[in-house]
Enzyme design. Structure first.
Site, PDB file in Angstrom:
ATOM      1  N   GLU A   1      98.597  13.907  50.468  1.00 15.18           N
ATOM      2  CA  GLU A   1      97.598  14.384  51.419  1.00 15.18           C
ATOM      3  C   GLU A   1      98.352  15.027  52.568  1.00 15.18           C
ATOM      4  O   GLU A   1      99.471  14.609  52.909  1.00 15.18           O
ATOM      5  CB  GLU A   1      96.710  13.242  51.924  1.00 15.18           C
ATOM      6  CG  GLU A   1      95.872  12.571  50.853  1.00 15.18           C
ATOM      7  CD  GLU A   1      94.880  13.496  50.182  1.00 15.18           C
ATOM      8  OE1 GLU A   1      94.478  14.490  50.822  1.00 15.18           O
ATOM      9  OE2 GLU A   1      94.511  13.236  49.026  1.00 15.18           O
TER      10      GLU A   1
ATOM     11  N   ASP B   1      89.000  20.467  58.685  1.00 12.24           N
ATOM     12  CA  ASP B   1      88.592  20.460  57.276  1.00 12.24           C
ATOM     13  C   ASP B   1      89.401  19.443  56.476  1.00 12.24           C
ATOM     14  O   ASP B   1      88.865  18.737  55.614  1.00 12.24           O
ATOM     15  CB  ASP B   1      88.756  21.851  56.663  1.00 12.24           C
ATOM     16  CG  ASP B   1      87.726  22.840  57.195  1.00 12.24           C
ATOM     17  OD1 ASP B   1      86.727  22.379  57.780  1.00 12.24           O
ATOM     18  OD2 ASP B   1      87.931  24.057  57.027  1.00 12.24           O
TER      19      ASP B   1
ATOM     20  N   HIS C   1      90.453  13.694  53.848  1.00 13.33           N
ATOM     21  CA  HIS C   1      91.244  12.467  53.673  1.00 13.33           C
ATOM     22  C   HIS C   1      90.955  11.376  54.701  1.00 13.33           C
ATOM     23  O   HIS C   1      91.226  10.198  54.450  1.00 13.33           O
ATOM     24  CB  HIS C   1      92.749  12.769  53.666  1.00 13.33           C
ATOM     25  CG  HIS C   1      93.246  13.530  54.859  1.00 13.33           C
ATOM     26  ND1 HIS C   1      93.201  13.030  56.152  1.00 13.33           N
ATOM     27  CD2 HIS C   1      93.824  14.759  54.951  1.00 13.33           C
ATOM     28  CE1 HIS C   1      93.734  13.905  56.979  1.00 13.33           C
ATOM     29  NE2 HIS C   1      94.101  14.977  56.283  1.00 13.33           N
TER      30      HIS C   1
ATOM     31  N   HIS D   1      89.509  11.540  49.695  1.00 17.27           N
ATOM     32  CA  HIS D   1      90.731  11.748  48.934  1.00 17.27           C
ATOM     33  C   HIS D   1      91.809  10.799  49.464  1.00 17.27           C
ATOM     34  O   HIS D   1      91.967  10.637  50.672  1.00 17.27           O
ATOM     35  CB  HIS D   1      91.217  13.191  49.078  1.00 17.27           C
ATOM     36  CG  HIS D   1      90.387  14.170  48.319  1.00 17.27           C
ATOM     37  ND1 HIS D   1      90.941  15.200  47.593  1.00 17.27           N
ATOM     38  CD2 HIS D   1      89.047  14.281  48.172  1.00 17.27           C
ATOM     39  CE1 HIS D   1      89.959  15.913  47.028  1.00 17.27           C
ATOM     40  NE2 HIS D   1      88.810  15.366  47.379  1.00 17.27           N
TER      41      HIS D   1
END
Length: 232
Positions: free
Chosen positions: A9, A52, A57, A152
């Site tokens: 990430e 964004d 995440h 995520h």
């Protein structure tokens, strides 16, 4: 064969523009068996995530503020990955970010450390041309449970990717020795002829539970092959 399912990430999408890695997930598989020897790291990027990216995440600047810098975990990461094949969904993205971090430390690219890189996005595009091949789409298509994926996360995504990969590649392992393997045997090695006619070999019939599991596996194979299963 040692494979590492790898995901990151990041603070944004532009490694060359200064975005940084904030989380790394690694899931180890040896000879198609998940070992449980995984690596999960959070990293302080010393910068905020783009809005964004943060929505994807959920890892805030405050949460990451007390985590180690990439320079502090680099050797641990490289030691874990050394010699393994990396399996990554959309490999250029993650490889680009890792290499940008390594360049800051004057270290060689990750491809000099690992045994190879396999991109499951390219594999999926070959198998399912014209279809959506995101990790979520593959989970739905291959019936991998991703109900816990609200945000995520690098480790969770690496675990899901491992399950997806196993289903994508089911049936591709050879069960017979190839010609090269046969040619490596000593020409002096001969098997003694054995008369098997005197042996009474037991025949063990499958029970109902085993037959049901067999049908389930055949059904999964049929779905994974797009209905191309040729045996019943």
């Amino acid at each position: 064969m040692r494979q590492i399912f790898f995901d990151t990430e990041t603070t944004g999408l532009a490694a060359e523009g200064g975005d940084r890695i904030i989380e790394i997930g690694c899931v180890e598989m040896i000879n198609r068996q998940l070992t449980g020897n995984n690596l999960h790291l959070y990293i302080n990027p010393q910068r905020a995530s783009h809005e964004d990216a943060l929505r994807v995440h959920g890892l805030t600047e405050a949460f990451l503020s007390d985590k180690p810098l990439f320079s502090q975990i680099a050797e641990q990461l490289l030691e874990f990955l050394a010699g393994a094949e990396l399996v990554i969904h959309n490999a250029p993205f993650d490889i680009g970010f890792v290499n940008a971090e390594l360049r800051r430390l004057s270290k060689p690219p990750i491809t000099d450390i690992v045994g190879g890189v396999r991109d499951t996005l390219l594999m999926a595009r070959d198998l399912f041309p014209g279809k959506a091949n995101s990790l979520d789409a593959l989970c739905r298509r291959l019936e991998v449970d991703n109900s816990n994926r609200k945000l995520h996360g690098a480790l969770l995504d690496a675990e899901l990717l491992a399950e997806v990969y196993i289903r994508l590649t089911r049936g591709q392992d050879s069960l017979v020795m190839d010609d090269a393997g046969e040619s490596n045997q000593s020409s002096e090695f001969k098997l003694a002829a054995v008369d098997l006619s005197s042996f009474a070999l037991p025949v063990i019939a499958a029970n109902d539970a085993e037959l049901e599991m067999h049908e389930k596996v055949l059904g999964e194979l049929d779905k994974a092959s797009g209905g191309k299963r040729i045996w019943q």
